[in-house]
Design a protein around this motif. Structure first.
Motif, PDB file in Angstrom:
ATOM      1  N   VAL A  87       0.866  -1.174   0.000  1.00  0.00           N
ATOM      2  CA  VAL A  87       0.000   0.000   0.000  1.00  0.00           C
ATOM      3  C   VAL A  87       0.904   1.226   0.000  1.00  0.00           C
ATOM      4  O   VAL A  87       1.816   1.325   0.819  1.00  0.00           O
ATOM      5  N   TYR A 189     -18.390   2.987   3.931  1.00  0.00           N
ATOM      6  CA  TYR A 189     -18.149   2.981   2.484  1.00  0.00           C
ATOM      7  C   TYR A 189     -17.711   4.358   1.977  1.00  0.00           C
ATOM      8  O   TYR A 189     -16.993   4.448   0.976  1.00  0.00           O
ATOM      9  N   LEU A 192     -14.122   4.109   2.716  1.00  0.00           N
ATOM     10  CA  LEU A 192     -13.469   3.230   1.744  1.00  0.00           C
ATOM     11  C   LEU A 192     -13.221   3.966   0.435  1.00  0.00           C
ATOM     12  O   LEU A 192     -12.173   3.809  -0.190  1.00  0.00           O
ATOM     13  N   ASN A 193     -14.172   4.823   0.039  1.00  0.00           N
ATOM     14  CA  ASN A 193     -14.007   5.605  -1.184  1.00  0.00           C
ATOM     15  C   ASN A 193     -12.860   6.609  -1.029  1.00  0.00           C
ATOM     16  O   ASN A 193     -12.046   6.783  -1.947  1.00  0.00           O
ATOM     17  N   SER A 196      -9.605   4.663  -1.207  1.00  0.00           N
ATOM     18  CA  SER A 196      -9.267   4.213  -2.565  1.00  0.00           C
ATOM     19  C   SER A 196      -8.753   5.357  -3.429  1.00  0.00           C
ATOM     20  O   SER A 196      -7.955   5.145  -4.342  1.00  0.00           O
ATOM     21  N   ASN A 197      -9.193   6.584  -3.121  1.00  0.00           N
ATOM     22  CA  ASN A 197      -8.740   7.752  -3.894  1.00  0.00           C
ATOM     23  C   ASN A 197      -7.354   8.225  -3.490  1.00  0.00           C
ATOM     24  O   ASN A 197      -6.731   8.989  -4.212  1.00  0.00           O
ATOM     25  N   ASP A 200      -2.388   3.804  -3.345  1.00  0.00           N
ATOM     26  CA  ASP A 200      -2.113   2.931  -4.484  1.00  0.00           C
ATOM     27  C   ASP A 200      -1.790   1.556  -3.901  1.00  0.00           C
ATOM     28  O   ASP A 200      -0.949   1.451  -3.011  1.00  0.00           O
ATOM     29  N   THR A 201      -2.488   0.526  -4.347  1.00  0.00           N
ATOM     30  CA  THR A 201      -2.280  -0.801  -3.781  1.00  0.00           C
ATOM     31  C   THR A 201      -2.540  -1.880  -4.819  1.00  0.00           C
ATOM     32  O   THR A 201      -3.267  -1.654  -5.790  1.00  0.00           O
ATOM     33  N   SER A 204      -7.024  -6.177  -3.483  1.00  0.00           N
ATOM     34  CA  SER A 204      -8.396  -5.968  -3.918  1.00  0.00           C
ATOM     35  C   SER A 204      -9.227  -5.371  -2.784  1.00  0.00           C
ATOM     36  O   SER A 204      -8.848  -5.440  -1.606  1.00  0.00           O
ATOM     37  N   THR A 205     -10.365  -4.786  -3.152  1.00  0.00           N
ATOM     38  CA  THR A 205     -11.279  -4.248  -2.140  1.00  0.00           C
ATOM     39  C   THR A 205     -11.715  -5.347  -1.177  1.00  0.00           C
ATOM     40  O   THR A 205     -11.811  -5.125   0.034  1.00  0.00           O
ATOM     41  N   ILE A 208      -9.049  -5.962   1.429  1.00  0.00           N
ATOM     42  CA  ILE A 208      -9.017  -4.881   2.422  1.00  0.00           C
ATOM     43  C   ILE A 208     -10.183  -4.998   3.392  1.00  0.00           C
ATOM     44  O   ILE A 208     -10.024  -4.870   4.611  1.00  0.00           O
TER      45      ILE A 208
END
Length: 214
Positions: A87, A189, A192-193, A196-197, A200-201, A204-205, A208
């Motif tokens: 990550v 969520y 989580l958004n 994700s923004n 960099d990983t 997968s979601t 996580i």
């Protein structure tokens, strides 16, 4: 061991919200499902190691030379590890994550407070991040900009790099602790958004989410 998973976390300190450059922080997160523990191990960024194709150099440069792939390979080759997941976090982008969870709890001493107010708050305010002065010491909730200033603080004692590493670890731990208290699926969520923004990983979601048993 199958029940123990190591994840490499690379923290970048760039004002550009991207994932290029040297890794200011290198943290190996070990997740032990058997003992239900999570451990963080820091690798000093100035560690002099062999970097494939580049010879001997500081380990912080591996991410600059070849991104997270080369940085992970460098960790594995020099420390006899088998890390596959990584990550990369941009500490400037992390303010959005802290915003979503409503700030983080951090313990601030007098010297840290004075340095943040004198050196880092004005700098962050000058680039549009509203960083209020910290007015008291001790365990307290810091805003996104205050937490960013805390994570960047290295002007303390002789071992400045080690102090910044400690601060960055403390912020990462505080974020992890705060996320564990989230009970609202909607809030989770949104978080989580934001995550994700700003990371960099290669995970997968689903992978996580498994850490949170969601």
């Amino acid at each position: 061991h199958e029940s123990v998973k190591n994840i490499a976390v690379f923290g970048l300190d760039s004002r550009d919200n991207n994932f290029d450059g040297r890794s200011d922080a290198i943290i190996i997160i070990t997740i032990d499902d058997v003992h239900d523990k999570i451990k963080m191990t820091t690798v000093a960024r100035d560690s002099y190691v062999e970097i494939e194709g580049k010879g001997k150099d500081k380990i912080t440069h591996a991410h600059w030379f070849g991104g997270p792939e080369l940085a992970v390979k460098t960790l594995n080759q020099n420390f006899n590890m088998e890390i596959t997941d990584y990550v990369t976090v941009n500490f400037f982008g992390m303010v959005e994550i802290i915003d979503e969870i409503g700030g983080v709890e951090l313990d601030v001493d007098t010297q840290e407070m004075n340095t943040i107010n004198r050196d880092y708050a004005p700098e962050l305010n000058s680039i549009g991040l509203d960083c209020e002065r910290i007015t008291t010491t001790g365990l307290q909730k810091l805003s996104r900009a205050q937490a960013l200033a805390y994570s960047r603080n290295r002007h303390q004692f002789a071992s400045s790099d080690f102090k910044r590493i400690e601060h960055q670890q403390a912020v990462v731990t505080a974020i992890a602790n705060k996320t564990k208290t989230i009970r609202s699926i909607d809030t989770f969520y949104k978080l989580l958004n934001a995550v994700s923004n700003n990371i960099d990983t290669n995970m997968s979601t689903k992978e996580i989410l498994n850490f949170y048993n969601v």
